[in-house]
Design a protein around this motif. Structure first.
Motif, mmCIF file in Angstrom:
data_model
loop_
_atom_site.group_PDB
_atom_site.id
_atom_site.type_symbol
_atom_site.label_atom_id
_atom_site.label_comp_id
_atom_site.label_asym_id
_atom_site.label_seq_id
_atom_site.Cartn_x
_atom_site.Cartn_y
_atom_site.Cartn_z
ATOM 1 N N LYS A 159 -0.198 3.824 -2.218
ATOM 2 C CA LYS A 159 -1.050 4.811 -2.136
ATOM 3 C C LYS A 159 -0.973 5.975 -1.560
ATOM 4 O O LYS A 159 -1.205 7.051 -1.744
ATOM 5 N N LYS A 160 0.142 5.630 -0.406
ATOM 6 C CA LYS A 160 0.736 6.955 0.379
ATOM 7 C C LYS A 160 1.397 7.851 -0.794
ATOM 8 O O LYS A 160 1.396 9.027 -0.703
ATOM 9 N N SER A 161 2.164 7.106 -1.836
ATOM 10 C CA SER A 161 3.013 8.200 -2.740
ATOM 11 C C SER A 161 2.086 8.494 -3.543
ATOM 12 O O SER A 161 2.764 9.816 -4.565
ATOM 13 N N GLY A 212 0.697 -1.215 0.011
ATOM 14 C CA GLY A 212 0.143 -0.089 -0.026
ATOM 15 C C GLY A 212 0.824 1.280 0.038
ATOM 16 O O GLY A 212 0.254 2.302 0.105
ATOM 17 N N SER A 213 2.193 1.096 -0.192
ATOM 18 C CA SER A 213 2.996 2.351 -0.078
ATOM 19 C C SER A 213 2.733 3.272 -1.434
ATOM 20 O O SER A 213 2.868 4.377 -1.546
ATOM 21 N N TYR A 248 -0.882 5.109 -6.923
ATOM 22 C CA TYR A 248 -1.853 4.404 -6.974
ATOM 23 C C TYR A 248 -3.127 5.205 -7.778
ATOM 24 O O TYR A 248 -3.790 4.864 -8.586
ATOM 25 N N SER A 252 11.313 7.336 -2.391
ATOM 26 C CA SER A 252 10.756 7.180 -0.999
ATOM 27 C C SER A 252 11.056 5.734 -0.678
ATOM 28 O O SER A 252 10.785 5.410 0.468
#
Lengths: 388, 388
Positions: B43-45, B40-41, B48, B182
């Motif tokens: 999504k943070k970045s 799910g990283s 996505y 990241s």
């Protein structure tokens, strides 16, 4: 590093005896094959018989186009296109060196184009489709066996022009180093110069922060420098021939070794003008022009030329300046070319300044040449003067 | 040089912002896309959202499979296969590092196979077809973005196995170095070790007369050595990230850099046994194992190890013997790994000798490991002992 896209779908079959796998490679493409080759040396070597045997084993119908010239001519391309249309050719098999391969690519694209195939060479049209083709390489030089480029000479117009398209990448290329054992000494030399020149066009770039690409270029140069004298002295040295062959293929490989770098190609542009008029071998023209181009442009990036001197030629820096080291590298390049028997002056082909203005003018017909230093007509003329 | 065949059809789109070209790449493959990703990283970045926007722009229907593990597990592959079948997936898009890409390849092949996808990992079946796939890479390490290889962990059996097939080369891979800004420090480190290890497996070869291939390997190693410390210190240094990314892709590229060379892969085999049981990061396992493998086998070809020391690490020969230089190169490798923060001992993961016999036995399940020196169970055990 610049953004880039890269894709190279060509299948390589490399090694002694790989011609025995020709049939299985061709089979899926159809039954009527146009076999394109040059002067007939493939008949002397026995390769022609092997090829026919392979094509017979898959019940292919073979149509032949022989006599492709060293600087392949548009007239030969027209003949091939006619044959493709009249014989309904499914697949083109090019057996030879870069000229044969380049002619085959032009035929492949031209046969499916309603206009004049020369349009592709003068930016009047873009290739949309091509008959699939495969190659058997008999000379290490061009890289044409694994890229989408070709150079065609229009003898009537005295023009030699290149085109490129993803549609003319060979589907497969058979690279058997033993097929190059019988290459005459001067062609081995010209091939080596051609390979090195392809790398130079990419390596001498204004793009910064490309350490991997620079090293890939240097790797090919060093390997050609080591192996060319061996191949000249021992024409049937498998390892030397194999190393040169793989160097040639990777040197001009759809941009692999210089992905993300701006390329130059001015020296090729200048050479094309010379051989368009005088029909000298491409490698010989490059051997004459390139060190002069280097001398003319090195101040644009002395650091790159100094790196070239140190890493490729092993020149020690000692207490010399970057510029002195750079110049020593250019001298080493000329000395190496001379040591393997490559030409240094146009005079060796009895070329004088008669057409020098015409060549300089034609060279910049589509704008300044190159990117490392943008060459105008006067620049080209000076480099040609230095080459006389 | 040995005979070889080589073909790598993957299209690379390299550079900042290349995700904006995702839609046009996917469009021709169909309308139902399986989107595979990890923790799910993405999504943070924001990646996505970008991906979904691109897929929406071509009216694609998106099915999602998230949660792919760092050592991707067979159970996740099964889930993906189920989704492909129930949702009639046309194309698989993997967004992540090597684990996500490898899982996607297994899903792509498994979905069109009637038996158990694990069969491909244990040589019980050969991949005949696969759903086409594309990738967006977020970690420089694996090379999976431009090859046909994958490694899957069967957690129940405590086995980690690789497969390879021309059918699972990605149709395209988008490589945007900014997507790796990241990446946490330890993953950058493990990725660098992974890239170097991929080169080691090819470079330390018994095959002779491969000067170009050796230099291509050395080029990648030198570039990783230069750029890793920069990427660690300045995670958003575009050039360092770009150089590492392209190194990773070329390092394991369907055999490009070692065409015509016998490869080894023993160290990977040993590492797979460690992480099959202990689930440690692949790069960390390689950092521990590889220098010990080197110490154990270097006498097989002291010349190659001495060349490695001189060319890659710049170690001066002075009056030392080949063997002394070779050993200095191995020490330099360990010292570099340590300097970037990579592990040197299994003890750092609290791994002791409890399962050492089991790992050594499993490692040679299909026969001796490697080719540089064929390793039997006792050899593997000794290398594991050296790694404790």
């Amino acid at each position: 590093m610049l953004p880039f896209t890269f894709q190279n779908p060509t299948k390589i079959l490399f090694g002694e005896g790989m011609v025995s796998r020709l049939g299985e490679q061709v089979r899926s493409f159809g039954s009527t094959i146009l076999l394109v080759y040059g002067s007939g040396s493939i008949k002397k070597s026995g390769l022609y018989d092997q090829v026919l045997e392979q094509l017979k084993s898959i019940d292919a119908r073979v149509v032949e186009l022989s006599g492709i010239e060293p600087n392949p001519r548009l007239t030969s391309v027209y003949k091939g296109i006619e044959l493709c249309r009249s014989e309904k050719v499914d697949f083109i098999l090019a057996v030879g060196g870069g000229s044969v391969l380049d002619a085959a690519k032009a035929i492949a694209a031209g046969a499916l184009y309603e206009g004049d195939v020369w349009d592709f060479c003068i930016h009047k049209a873009v290739i949309q489709q091509a008959i699939p083709l495969g190659t058997i390489l008999t000379l290490s030089a061009t890289g044409s066996e694994m890229n989408g480029n070709a150079v065609i000479s229009n003898w009537e117009l005295k023009q030699k022009r290149a085109f490129g398209s993803p549609h003319v990448y060979p589907a497969f290329s058979i690279l058997d180093p033993t097929l190059t054992y019988s290459v005459p000494r001067n062609q081995t030399v010209n091939g080596a110069v051609d390979i090195m020149s392809h790398v130079f066009e990419q390596y001498f770039s204004r793009t910064t922060d490309t350490p991997l690409q620079e090293r890939l270029c240097e790797s090919i140069l060093q390997t050609v420098i080591e192996n060319t004298p061996i191949a000249i002295e021992q024409p049937d040295n498998y390892e030397a021939r194999a190393n040169l062959m793989w160097c040639g293929t990777l040197a001009l490989n759809g941009g692999l070794i210089s992905a993300g770098m701006q390329n130059d190609w001015a020296s090729h542009g200048i050479e094309h003008e010379i051989s368009a008029i005088y029909d000298i071998p491409h490698g010989a023209g490059l051997s004459i022009v390139f060190p002069n181009w280097m001398k003319y442009v090195y101040k644009e990036r002395i650091d790159r030329f100094a790196q070239f001197a140190e890493r490729v030629w092993g020149i020690k820096r000692d207490s010399r300046s970057d510029e002195e080291v750079a110049l020593a590298g250019i001298e080493a390049t000329r000395a190496f070319f001379t040591s393997i028997g490559a030409q240094a002056r146009l005079a060796e082909f009895e070329i004088d300044r008669e057409h020098i203005d015409e060549m300089a003018k034609e060279a910049v017909l589509f704008g300044p040449l190159g990117s490392f230093k943008k060459l105008e007509q006067t620049d080209v003329r000076q480099i040609l003067e230095m080459s006389l």
